[in-house]
Enzyme design. Structure first.
Site, PDB file in Angstrom:
ATOM      1  N   TYR A 235       0.970  -1.180   0.068  1.00 25.39           N
ATOM      2  CA  TYR A 235      -0.028   0.062  -0.065  1.00 25.39           C
ATOM      3  C   TYR A 235       0.972   1.257   0.071  1.00 25.39           C
ATOM      4  O   TYR A 235       0.363   2.325  -0.226  1.00 25.39           O
ATOM      5  CB  TYR A 235      -0.924   0.011   1.062  1.00 25.39           C
ATOM      6  CG  TYR A 235      -2.038  -1.061   1.312  1.00 25.39           C
ATOM      7  CD1 TYR A 235      -2.174  -1.976   0.368  1.00 25.39           C
ATOM      8  CD2 TYR A 235      -2.707  -1.267   2.480  1.00 25.39           C
ATOM      9  CE1 TYR A 235      -3.119  -3.103   0.535  1.00 25.39           C
ATOM     10  CE2 TYR A 235      -3.584  -2.034   2.624  1.00 25.39           C
ATOM     11  CZ  TYR A 235      -4.086  -2.969   1.607  1.00 25.39           C
ATOM     12  OH  TYR A 235      -4.810  -4.113   1.771  1.00 25.39           O
TER      13      TYR A 235
ATOM     14  N   HIS B 267       0.376 -11.400   2.157  1.00 25.99           N
ATOM     15  CA  HIS B 267      -0.755 -10.711   1.341  1.00 25.99           C
ATOM     16  C   HIS B 267      -1.678 -11.741   0.402  1.00 25.99           C
ATOM     17  O   HIS B 267      -2.895 -11.444   0.342  1.00 25.99           O
ATOM     18  CB  HIS B 267      -0.071  -9.741   0.883  1.00 25.99           C
ATOM     19  CG  HIS B 267      -1.300  -8.693   0.613  1.00 25.99           C
ATOM     20  ND1 HIS B 267      -0.688  -7.118   0.702  1.00 25.99           N
ATOM     21  CD2 HIS B 267      -2.421  -8.607   0.317  1.00 25.99           C
ATOM     22  CE1 HIS B 267      -1.777  -6.235   0.352  1.00 25.99           C
ATOM     23  NE2 HIS B 267      -2.804  -7.156   0.224  1.00 25.99           N
TER      24      HIS B 267
END
Ligand code: 1BO
Length: 272
Positions: free
Chosen positions: A47, A105
């Site tokens: 991110y 992730h």
């Protein structure tokens, strides 16, 4: 705040998702959220906002031990040395000495799962991570991970909202004492205009989004809605003063289908 208990972790039932929040906006939203009572912030290496999440955390002046911070290791860092190095980089960016929950992730079939999970468990043993888990794992991958991981996994973070049936994944999490953490819990904003949820919420004085989040929390799911608007922060956390009936819960669950997924990539696993 309510908590979801999972294999020794207490995960606040509502958190702030920070996917696609960048720079000062991200730092400001994290600070505001914490000031409003949020105690769970979700970020990820990919991110590119871990620094701003850390800034927001410090500006809020909320005690560090009151906040549950999750970050996620990106798939190119799954080889054991890379996982440890990148986790330490995350700590440096966040300016923290410990991450509350570290997740893989997405599955990465290029690196044997045993190796990556061994490295994840090692990060916990080093004391730089309190709890470990996975994200975007299918039932089969979850079974494999639970069988080989040397430390308990506390969650599987997946897309979940009323339009996506995740009952198989949810049951698999429950079998292993893991929490399901829901990302995109209001279906990327689509829920806001849902007439059925708005009608259910009317007698409670709640919006469609609040009904949706309450439906998740009432299943013992932790939800991490993301918003870039400060006024939405209060709305999303104001879901603990009413309860949906069994009939309303069933009605909302019946809206889900296998085709309701909104987040998909070429590298995603073959979904359940
Ligand atoms: C690629 C990022 C998906 C949301 O966590």
């Amino acid at each position: 705040m309510r908590f979801v208990e999972a294999n020794g972790a207490e995960i606040p039932a509502i958190g702030l998702g920070t996917w696609e929040l960048r720079g000062p906006t991200c730092a400001r939203l994290v600070e505001q959220a914490l000031k409003l009572g949020y105690r769970h912030i979700d970020t990820a290496q990919v991110y590119e906002n871990e620094r701003e999440v850390g800034q927001g955390l410090r500006s809020s002046r909320v005690r560090r031990d009151e906040v549950f911070v999750t970050t996620k290791v990106w798939t190119t860092h799954f080889a054991p040395n890379d996982l440890e190095r990148s986790t330490k980089e995350s700590l440096t960016k966040l300016r923290l000495s410990e991450i509350d929950l570290l997740l893989l992730h997405w599955p990465n079939p290029q690196v044997p799962l045993t190796e990556t999970l061994g490295a994840l468990a090692h990060a916990k043993k080093l004391g730089i991570v309190r709890h470990i888990g996975v994200s975007n794992f299918t039932v089969a991958l979850l079974e494999e991970a639970a069988a080989v991981c040397p430390e308990p996994l506390v969650c599987n973070q997946v897309e979940y909202h009323p339009y996506l049936d995740q009952s198989r994944v949810k049951d698999a999490c429950a079998r292993h004492g893991m929490a399901l953490v829901a990302y995109s819990p209001v279906a990327k904003g689509r829920i806001k205009s849902d007439q059925t949820l708005a009608r259910i919420g009317k007698p409670y004085g709640k919006t469609a989004a609040q009904v949706c989040l309450r439906w998740l929390v009432q299943q013992n799911v932790s939800a991490i809605p993301r918003t870039s608007r400060v006024e939405r922060l209060s709305e999303n956390i104001d879901v603990f003063d009413f309860a949906l009936s069994d009939g309303e819960m069933r009605q909302i669950s019946s809206m889900g289908s296998k085709t309701g997924r909104l987040t998909d990539y070429g590298f995603a696993p073959k979904w359940d």
